[in-house]
Scaffold this motif. Structure first.
Motif, PDB file in Angstrom:
ATOM      1  N   ARG A   1      -0.562   5.713   2.667  1.00  0.00           N
ATOM      2  CA  ARG A   1      -1.269   5.499   3.927  1.00  0.00           C
ATOM      3  C   ARG A   1      -1.602   6.864   4.534  1.00  0.00           C
TER       4      ARG A   1
ATOM      5  N   ASP B   1      -1.859   4.878  12.052  1.00  0.00           N
ATOM      6  CA  ASP B   1      -2.210   4.728  10.640  1.00  0.00           C
ATOM      7  C   ASP B   1      -3.723   4.524  10.605  1.00  0.00           C
TER       8      ASP B   1
ATOM      9  N   TYR C   1      -2.412   9.323   7.917  1.00  0.00           N
ATOM     10  CA  TYR C   1      -2.044   9.410   9.328  1.00  0.00           C
ATOM     11  C   TYR C   1      -2.689  10.596  10.052  1.00  0.00           C
TER      12      TYR C   1
END
Length: 453
Positions: free
Chosen positions: A141, A114, A143
């Motif tokens: 989030r 992350d 990635y």
């Protein structure tokens, strides 16, 4: 799917082994308190002299700007067969590129860091194409960082268009127009107006692009349910059937690989096919097809007023889940500098373009930009005098980029789904009485079983 240009010998991507979700590392923004180790993957091979020289220069400049970073480079890149084992052994580079098709599975299995705090603090997300950024986002989030993308569209031979009395600057924009143009090419020139790749999972991949162009998809949004046993897929296959058996304008080769299709096209024996714009490179550099005869338009639609939809794949740079917060920040800074710097600096753009041009490679093939449209336009303007690609021949595509919608490839078991559809496409082309509904139903059942594993 593969993320080498497909007509250069495509490699299917195998499914990854599972790694526990607990291996996920959420990286923060803490500044390094000492030397930061950064292992960079995807170093160009020694045979790519110009690219390697530019890469090494950029590494030196990056190190000079970050004296606290200890940088090591390796050629290691994505390998589906070894990724999980190398991850478990802690043997992955800090930063490495992976195909679009793999990112969702990597996120779900905790096999990628992350990097939200790192990308937010550097501002790199702000310059990227929002439609592509969605691929690396989960629950707000981040990635990964998309660094290369391809666009599916209509590849066509401008010379054959002219020979058939068609306007090479105005290729078909609907599937009905594709059928009409294919028939005209066959009648006027004696060459096949259209051809379809059918093997090595690429029959299913290209069919998936055609399904998307009709408003359908191979799987649902969650990626856990097959959805291709419906009208968009049936209509796509019916068109192939009719061009083959009614019009005689579709190549009758039911076992056509990508390289074989490219060879036919390069020999002037095929007028159109569906693939990505990057096909320009192997066609011109490996097969000697004249660049001035290469045409590329947006994916055809059902109705003339519809916005085109492109199925897209490409490369996403990820950070090892074993990276510390400081290493993740260094990795993101490297990605921004190396992969995206040419979109932010005229000097970097021209250095990159000159490196490609010096070794006879295509400089900037228009396609799906990983950056925003205005940034991409500026980039093309910076290198316009170096670019050796006939950008005007891509105008039918570029004129519709702003309205184009992007659909990603299946994020789970994509290769298995494509493999299930290869025989369906083959049957439609080789058997005039093929039962399209039954073929799709059987393929859907097989693919759903794989998804349920």
């Amino acid at each position: 799917m593969k993320k080498q240009p497909r007509v250069r010998g495509l490699i299917g991507v195998a499914a990854l082994g599972a790694i526990a979700l607990s291996s996920l590392t959420a990286c923060g923004t803490s500044e390094p308190s000492g030397p930061v180790e950064l292992v960079i993957g995807n170093r160009p091979a020694a045979t790519e002299e110009a690219r390697l020289a530019l890469f090494n220069t950029m590494v030196e400049e990056f190190e000079a700007a970050h004296p606290d970073y200890t940088v090591t480079t390796v050629e290691d890149g994505w390998d589906a067969q070894t990724f999980a084992a190398r991850l478990a052994a802690g043997d992955l580079p800090t930063v490495v590129g992976v195909p679009f098709t793999e990112i969702r599975g990597l996120i779900e299995r905790g096999q990628v860091a992350d990097i939200t705090d790192a990308v937010t603090s550097t501002g790199v997300i702000d310059i990227l194409n929002p439609q592509i950024v969605d691929l690396v986002t989960s629950e707000d989030r981040y990635y990964g960082i998309p660094t290369q993308a391809y666009a599916m569209g209509l590849v066509y031979n401008r010379a054959l268009f002219e020979a058939a009395g068609l306007d090479p600057d105005a290729p078909p924009t609907t599937w009905d127009e594709v059928r009409d143009a294919a028939q005209t090419i066959t009648e006027k020139t004696g060459q096949f107006g259209f051809a379809q790749v059918t093997t090595e999972n690429q029959g299913g991949w290209v069919l998936g692009a055609q399904v998307a162009s009709r408003g359908g998809s191979l799987v649902n949004a969650a990626g856990d349910e097959v959805t291709f046993d419906d009208a968009p897929a049936a209509d796509s296959l019916q068109l192939l059937h009719d061009m083959r058996w009614v019009d005689g304008s579709l190549s009758p080769n039911g076992l056509l690989s990508a390289i074989e299709l490219a060879q036919l096209f390069a020999a002037g024996q095929v007028g159109m096919f569906t693939l990505q714009s990057d096909a320009y490179q192997p066609l011109t550099e490996l097969l000697g097809f004249p660049g001035e005869d290469f045409g590329f338009g947006a994916m055809p639609t059902v109705d003339s007023g519809d916005a085109p939809v492109t199925l897209s794949g490409g490369n996403i740079d990820i950070v090892s889940p074993n990276a510390t917060a400081a290493e993740a920040k260094a990795a993101v800074e490297w990605i921004s500098f190396n992969q995206l710097g040419r979109y932010q600096s005229e000097d970097a753009a021209r250095a990159y373009a000159e490196a490609l041009a010096s070794q006879g490679s295509a400089v900037a093939i228009p396609g799906l930009p990983v950056v925003t449209a205005d940034i991409y336009e500026q980039y093309l303007a910076w290198i316009s005098d170096i670019n050796n690609v006939p950008v005007d021949n891509f105008a039918p595509y570029l004129s519709r980029v702003a309205e184009q919608k992007v659909q990603s490839e299946p994020a789970k078991s994509g290769q298995d789904i494509y493999a299930a559809l290869d025989p369906v496409v083959q049957a439609v082309i080789t058997d005039e009485n093929a039962d399209i509904a039954t073929l799709l139903s059987d393929a859907a059942a097989a693919a759903q079983t794989i998804l349920g594993r």
